[in-house]
Design an enzyme around this catalytic site. Sequence first.
Site, PDB file in Angstrom:
ATOM      1  N   PRO A  28       0.823  -1.201   0.000  1.00 56.45           N
ATOM      2  CA  PRO A  28       0.000   0.000   0.000  1.00 56.45           C
ATOM      3  C   PRO A  28       0.862   1.258   0.000  1.00 56.45           C
ATOM      4  CG  PRO A  28      -0.726  -1.548   1.687  1.00 56.45           C
ATOM      5  CD  PRO A  28       0.599  -2.036   1.186  1.00 56.45           C
ATOM      6  N   CYS A 113       4.179   2.870  10.134  1.00 54.49           N
ATOM      7  CA  CYS A 113       4.202   4.272   9.709  1.00 54.49           C
ATOM      8  C   CYS A 113       5.236   5.071  10.508  1.00 54.49           C
ATOM      9  CB  CYS A 113       2.827   4.899   9.875  1.00 54.49           C
ATOM     10  SG  CYS A 113       2.753   6.626   9.370  1.00 54.49           S
ATOM     11  N   GLY A 239       6.963  -2.270  -3.376  1.00 54.88           N
ATOM     12  CA  GLY A 239       6.452  -0.923  -3.138  1.00 54.88           C
ATOM     13  C   GLY A 239       6.878   0.020  -4.237  1.00 54.88           C
TER      14      GLY A 239
END
Length: 382
Positions: A28, A113, A239
């Site tokens: 993502p 994150c 990614g």
Amino acid sequence: MVPPAAQGEFAPLFIGPLRVSPPVVLAPMAGVTNAPFRTLCRHFGAGLFVSEMIAARALVEGNPRTERLASFAAGESPRSLQLYATEPRSAGEAVARLVGEGRVDHIDLNFGCPVPKVTRRGGGAAIPLKPRLLQSIVRAAVSRAAATPVTMKFRTGIDENLQTFLDSGRIAQEEGCAAVALHARSAAQLYDGAANWSKIAALKDAVREIPVLGNGDIWEAQDALRMMRSTGCDGVVVGRGCLGRPWLFRDLADVFDGRAPQDPPRLGEIAALMLQLAQLLAGHFGEGPGLRAFRKHAAWFTKGFPGSAQLRARLVQVCSLDDLRAALTGLNPALPFPPQAMRVPRGKKSGRQRVALPPGYLRQLDSATPPPREAEAALSGG
């Protein structure tokens, strides 16, 4: 040159009932891995294509923008959604809602994150520092998921002195996750420097009952073979390597099947891909918002071609599909993809950071108390 895979060398990846072959997962990326981009990538190959990161609390509260981000293209299967949660209640409720409404086939939990405004409040990559809190969130999600597989993605830790990935992997395994994925960089590294694949090998050695996926520095298809051979991991997470290069998934399918990857597309084919992506974005978001979303892709598709700076200057100003067609007019369609651009890192380039944590955070690592609401900002960065 990395030798191609031998027949049967790599088994398909099983995430619960989901069979992923080749064993490749799209990571993502906020503002990037929306339904249109996933559709474009899916044209080139199979794998598991995960949504943008969705904030659990915002989903539970019915935030319209979050609902939009959590949508899938017609016929998209399997439907894989990444969820970001900072406390067990909203994690469990979000999972129960997604599963109960039949909206997903797989849920991935993000605990990586590194964004300062998130870690400063105890969220994101700071959560694995508190194993009891992490365990409570994972338990809540898995317990409400019924037969839907839940996986978990995280980084190596805060920095080299605060490593959390082994404990995170063990918690995921003990709480019933179907697989784990390690971005082999710390939060302090952000996206800087080389990913430390030895950490993936260490996690694979520590977590033996569920698949371990490796993430970091898959720029070409052969990198995936090198990672799996050197670490023993069960699959790879791609990614930034696919930004502007959705055909990477075709190359990955080739090398896992024992074939040499095809030549990259020439400029004319890339122009057609850009127009296709812009049309998909316009259809999903509306023409104006869709073309604004397209602009961030422009540099990634054109990097390294002669005159690309001038072309990008035109592309980042397009407001309509007609604008884009005009900007692409006059290109030399026969120009080959520049070899020097093959391994150029794409996406975020932020250097390193000193990770911000709440005052006194390191003195409270046994606490299961969740961070404040502000830590659940819908930001990217796993």
